[in-house]
Write a protein that holds these residues in place. Structure first.
Motif, PDB file in Angstrom:
ATOM      1  N   LEU A  27     -36.648 -28.807  -7.899  1.00  0.00           N
ATOM      2  CA  LEU A  27     -35.653 -28.604  -7.959  1.00  0.00           C
ATOM      3  C   LEU A  27     -35.456 -27.105  -8.412  1.00  0.00           C
ATOM      4  CD1 LEU A  27     -32.448 -31.166  -6.488  1.00  0.00           C
ATOM      5  CD2 LEU A  27     -33.629 -29.051  -5.056  1.00  0.00           C
ATOM      6  N   ILE A  28     -35.013 -27.462  -9.601  1.00  0.00           N
ATOM      7  CA  ILE A  28     -35.621 -27.116 -11.337  1.00  0.00           C
ATOM      8  C   ILE A  28     -35.994 -25.384 -10.910  1.00  0.00           C
ATOM      9  CG2 ILE A  28     -36.201 -26.226 -13.517  1.00  0.00           C
ATOM     10  CD1 ILE A  28     -34.307 -29.185 -13.913  1.00  0.00           C
ATOM     11  N   PHE A  29     -37.009 -25.450 -10.513  1.00  0.00           N
ATOM     12  CA  PHE A  29     -38.367 -24.753 -10.450  1.00  0.00           C
ATOM     13  C   PHE A  29     -38.312 -23.612  -8.999  1.00  0.00           C
ATOM     14  CE2 PHE A  29     -42.541 -23.680  -8.097  1.00  0.00           C
ATOM     15  CZ  PHE A  29     -42.644 -22.609  -8.934  1.00  0.00           C
ATOM     16  N   ALA A  30     -37.378 -24.259  -7.941  1.00  0.00           N
ATOM     17  CA  ALA A  30     -37.358 -23.639  -6.566  1.00  0.00           C
ATOM     18  C   ALA A  30     -36.197 -23.132  -6.052  1.00  0.00           C
ATOM     19  CB  ALA A  30     -37.774 -25.184  -5.406  1.00  0.00           C
ATOM     20  N   LEU A  31     -35.346 -23.720  -7.338  1.00  0.00           N
ATOM     21  CA  LEU A  31     -33.660 -23.088  -6.755  1.00  0.00           C
ATOM     22  C   LEU A  31     -33.343 -21.868  -7.101  1.00  0.00           C
ATOM     23  CD1 LEU A  31     -30.608 -23.578  -5.797  1.00  0.00           C
ATOM     24  CD2 LEU A  31     -30.339 -24.928  -7.769  1.00  0.00           C
ATOM     25  N   PRO A  32     -34.337 -21.314  -8.261  1.00  0.00           N
ATOM     26  CA  PRO A  32     -33.777 -19.708  -8.680  1.00  0.00           C
ATOM     27  C   PRO A  32     -34.301 -19.173  -8.231  1.00  0.00           C
ATOM     28  CG  PRO A  32     -34.699 -20.763 -10.457  1.00  0.00           C
ATOM     29  CD  PRO A  32     -34.529 -21.662  -9.012  1.00  0.00           C
ATOM     30  N   ILE A  33     -35.701 -19.206  -7.779  1.00  0.00           N
ATOM     31  CA  ILE A  33     -36.643 -18.228  -6.827  1.00  0.00           C
ATOM     32  C   ILE A  33     -36.534 -18.295  -5.313  1.00  0.00           C
ATOM     33  CG2 ILE A  33     -38.892 -17.939  -6.163  1.00  0.00           C
ATOM     34  CD1 ILE A  33     -39.888 -19.689  -8.529  1.00  0.00           C
ATOM     35  N   ALA A  34     -36.031 -19.804  -5.000  1.00  0.00           N
ATOM     36  CA  ALA A  34     -35.427 -19.487  -3.504  1.00  0.00           C
ATOM     37  C   ALA A  34     -34.654 -18.666  -3.364  1.00  0.00           C
ATOM     38  CB  ALA A  34     -35.345 -20.640  -3.024  1.00  0.00           C
ATOM     39  N   MET A  35     -33.112 -18.517  -4.520  1.00  0.00           N
ATOM     40  CA  MET A  35     -32.123 -18.037  -4.310  1.00  0.00           C
ATOM     41  C   MET A  35     -32.673 -16.207  -4.463  1.00  0.00           C
ATOM     42  SD  MET A  35     -29.663 -19.630  -3.596  1.00  0.00           S
ATOM     43  CE  MET A  35     -30.641 -20.983  -2.772  1.00  0.00           C
ATOM     44  N   GLY A  36     -33.927 -15.907  -5.056  1.00  0.00           N
ATOM     45  CA  GLY A  36     -33.385 -14.651  -5.021  1.00  0.00           C
ATOM     46  C   GLY A  36     -34.664 -14.124  -4.007  1.00  0.00           C
ATOM     47  N   ILE A  37     -35.228 -14.918  -3.323  1.00  0.00           N
ATOM     48  CA  ILE A  37     -36.177 -14.933  -2.140  1.00  0.00           C
ATOM     49  C   ILE A  37     -34.699 -14.364  -1.207  1.00  0.00           C
ATOM     50  CG2 ILE A  37     -37.311 -14.793  -0.940  1.00  0.00           C
ATOM     51  CD1 ILE A  37     -39.170 -16.683  -2.878  1.00  0.00           C
ATOM     52  N   ALA A  38     -33.984 -14.271  -1.214  1.00  0.00           N
ATOM     53  CA  ALA A  38     -32.752 -15.129   0.036  1.00  0.00           C
ATOM     54  C   ALA A  38     -32.072 -13.467  -0.334  1.00  0.00           C
ATOM     55  CB  ALA A  38     -31.876 -16.165  -0.429  1.00  0.00           C
ATOM     56  N   VAL A  39     -31.373 -13.624  -1.546  1.00  0.00           N
ATOM     57  CA  VAL A  39     -31.541 -12.601  -2.106  1.00  0.00           C
ATOM     58  C   VAL A  39     -31.968 -10.703  -1.574  1.00  0.00           C
ATOM     59  CG1 VAL A  39     -30.042 -10.363  -3.498  1.00  0.00           C
ATOM     60  CG2 VAL A  39     -29.795 -13.416  -3.415  1.00  0.00           C
ATOM     61  N   PHE A  40     -32.998 -11.435  -1.720  1.00  0.00           N
ATOM     62  CA  PHE A  40     -33.953  -9.770  -1.673  1.00  0.00           C
ATOM     63  C   PHE A  40     -33.677  -9.624   0.112  1.00  0.00           C
ATOM     64  CE2 PHE A  40     -38.406  -8.112  -0.693  1.00  0.00           C
ATOM     65  CZ  PHE A  40     -37.771  -6.674  -1.457  1.00  0.00           C
ATOM     66  N   LEU A  41     -34.211 -10.446   0.435  1.00  0.00           N
ATOM     67  CA  LEU A  41     -34.552 -10.047   2.012  1.00  0.00           C
ATOM     68  C   LEU A  41     -33.215 -10.140   2.747  1.00  0.00           C
ATOM     69  CD1 LEU A  41     -36.458 -13.275   2.959  1.00  0.00           C
ATOM     70  CD2 LEU A  41     -37.645 -10.653   2.829  1.00  0.00           C
ATOM     71  N   SER A  42     -32.055 -10.454   2.044  1.00  0.00           N
ATOM     72  CA  SER A  42     -30.564 -10.575   3.155  1.00  0.00           C
ATOM     73  C   SER A  42     -30.178  -8.985   2.611  1.00  0.00           C
ATOM     74  CB  SER A  42     -29.855 -10.976   2.477  1.00  0.00           C
ATOM     75  OG  SER A  42     -28.512 -11.503   3.337  1.00  0.00           O
ATOM     76  N   GLU A  43     -30.498  -8.918   1.552  1.00  0.00           N
ATOM     77  CA  GLU A  43     -29.448  -7.343   1.217  1.00  0.00           C
ATOM     78  C   GLU A  43     -30.185  -6.275   0.229  1.00  0.00           C
ATOM     79  OE1 GLU A  43     -25.967  -7.666   1.368  1.00  0.00           O
ATOM     80  OE2 GLU A  43     -26.720  -9.228   2.449  1.00  0.00           O
ATOM     81  N   ALA A  46     -34.367  -5.331   0.643  1.00  0.00           N
ATOM     82  CA  ALA A  46     -35.599  -4.677   0.578  1.00  0.00           C
ATOM     83  C   ALA A  46     -34.783  -4.337   2.639  1.00  0.00           C
ATOM     84  CB  ALA A  46     -36.001  -6.166   1.251  1.00  0.00           C
ATOM     85  N   PRO A  47     -35.659  -3.354   2.843  1.00  0.00           N
ATOM     86  CA  PRO A  47     -35.506  -2.772   3.598  1.00  0.00           C
ATOM     87  C   PRO A  47     -36.065  -3.537   5.189  1.00  0.00           C
ATOM     88  CG  PRO A  47     -36.557  -1.104   2.203  1.00  0.00           C
ATOM     89  CD  PRO A  47     -36.199  -2.683   1.753  1.00  0.00           C
ATOM     90  N   LYS A  48     -35.091  -3.387   6.139  1.00  0.00           N
ATOM     91  CA  LYS A  48     -35.889  -3.955   7.437  1.00  0.00           C
ATOM     92  C   LYS A  48     -37.407  -4.470   7.633  1.00  0.00           C
ATOM     93  CE  LYS A  48     -33.324  -4.717  11.229  1.00  0.00           C
ATOM     94  NZ  LYS A  48     -33.191  -6.024  10.804  1.00  0.00           N
ATOM     95  N   ASN A  49     -38.093  -3.331   8.034  1.00  0.00           N
ATOM     96  CA  ASN A  49     -39.720  -4.063   7.798  1.00  0.00           C
ATOM     97  C   ASN A  49     -39.884  -4.795   6.747  1.00  0.00           C
ATOM     98  OD1 ASN A  49     -39.551  -1.891   5.894  1.00  0.00           O
ATOM     99  ND2 ASN A  49     -41.401  -0.934   7.072  1.00  0.00           N
ATOM    100  N   ILE A  50     -39.957  -4.206   5.881  1.00  0.00           N
ATOM    101  CA  ILE A  50     -40.519  -5.337   4.505  1.00  0.00           C
ATOM    102  C   ILE A  50     -39.303  -7.055   4.789  1.00  0.00           C
ATOM    103  CG2 ILE A  50     -40.605  -5.592   2.021  1.00  0.00           C
ATOM    104  CD1 ILE A  50     -41.243  -2.777   2.101  1.00  0.00           C
ATOM    105  N   SER A  51     -38.284  -6.721   5.193  1.00  0.00           N
ATOM    106  CA  SER A  51     -37.113  -7.993   5.488  1.00  0.00           C
ATOM    107  C   SER A  51     -38.091  -8.518   6.607  1.00  0.00           C
ATOM    108  CB  SER A  51     -35.946  -7.387   5.736  1.00  0.00           C
ATOM    109  OG  SER A  51     -35.927  -8.949   5.424  1.00  0.00           O
TER     110      SER A  51
END
Length: 314
Positions: free
Chosen positions: A108-124, A126-131
């Motif tokens: 959990l300590i390893f995955a939580l910050p990375i998962a939040m970063g990925i979600a923010v990048f994909l949601s807010e 990244a361009p739509k095609n990359i997302s």
């Protein structure tokens, strides 16, 4: 038609509760001999499958008619001081319980910050095609069987970790990090979907008032999607606690308390997978006791998270 639909829905919902109760009753019934024998001391006992002398037990007279066939066995017992003493095999679950909890926390300590970063990048960000492309890759990562993660971790990831932090290649740290990689796609995908439900009018209003993208993400998107984020963490937590195959490859599978994070140990699912095929009698019941404890730990942790954090999030 509507009443039939309601009854079908009620039956489906009730079936989940029946299955849950059925699993608990089955585990408790199979674990009862070990519960009666070891009690709650099983939870804190670090010994597993260990022969101990029973205190204050009547002494069994030594046999005087040893045959050649039994001579070697008697010599071994004399060396260990067990001849003419009543012994029994004890089982304790402390080491697998500690291994399960620590490997899950590392994941959990390893995955939580990375998962939040990925979600923010994909949601807010990244361009739509990359997302779309990265989003599909994340979902495919979640579909990979756990044994593949175990083999990859054993042959490619574990040597790298051992070179960086030292110690053993198969260890608590290696198992926890690979578990983190396994639960990361679940957390990232659910968090991304939850963030995407934030109404555009809220974000546009914040931008109109002069908020930066970071402030919108921190003050608008995260609070609005908090329930979904916590739900993703709970789902990942349940997956990490019960994961077996990948952890069996990487944790070392030894009944030993880890003195350091890079020492080998064992978890509850791995202990059951490795020993259940050859277990019988009290040993089999002790494994069911471990399974019951894992069930209770998972149920309590997830219930606490749902009823405390989700209520607080409303």
């Amino acid at each position: 038609m509507e009443k039939i639909f309601q009854k079908l829905s009620l039956s489906s919902a009730s079936l989940v509760l029946v299955i849950l109760i059925g699993i608990f009753i089955t585990l408790f019934h199979a674990a009862k001999p070990a519960i009666d024998e070891f009690g709650l001391g099983f939870i804190t006992d670090p010994d597993w499958n260990k022969e101990v002398v029973i205190d204050n037990a009547p002494v069994t007279p030594a046999t005087t008619t040893n045959t050649d066939e039994t001579a070697d066995e008697d010599d071994w017992m004399l060396d260990d001081g067990l001849l003419n003493k009543n012994t029994k095999t004890v089982y304790g679950g402390w080491i697998p319980i500690v291994g399960s909890i620590l490997s899950t926390l590392i994941a959990l300590i390893f995955a939580l910050p990375i998962a939040m970063g990925i979600a923010v990048f994909l949601s807010e960000i990244a361009p739509k095609n990359i997302s779309n492309i990265v989003g599909i890759a994340i979902e495919l990562l979640a579909a990979i069987p756990s044994i593949i993660f175990g083999m990859w971790g054993l042959y490619y990831f574990a040597p790298i970790i051992a070179d960086i932090v030292g110690g053993y290649q198969v260890s608590l740290l290696t198992a926890g990090l690979v578990l983190g990689v396994m639960i990361l796609p679940f957390m990232a995908a659910i968090t991304r979907d939850s963030m995407n439900t934030t109404p555009s009018v809220l974000k546009e209003s914040a931008y109109a008032l002069g908020a930066t993208k970071f402030e919108v993400i921190k003050d608008i998107i995260f609070p609005y999607s908090k329930v979904g984020i916590i739900g993703s963490i709970i789902l990942a937590l349940g997956r990490a606690l019960g994961e077996t195959m990948a952890v069996a490859f990487l944790i070392g599978s030894v009944f030993s308390l880890p003195g350091a994070i890079n020492d080998p140990t064992i978890s509850i699912p791995v202990a059951m997978a490795n020993n259940f095929g050859e277990a019988s009698g009290m040993g089999e019941s002790a494994l069911f006791y471990l399974a019951l404890l894992l069930f209770v730990i998972s149920f309590c942790v997830i219930s606490l998270a749902k009823f405390y954090f989700l209520r607080k999030a409303k």
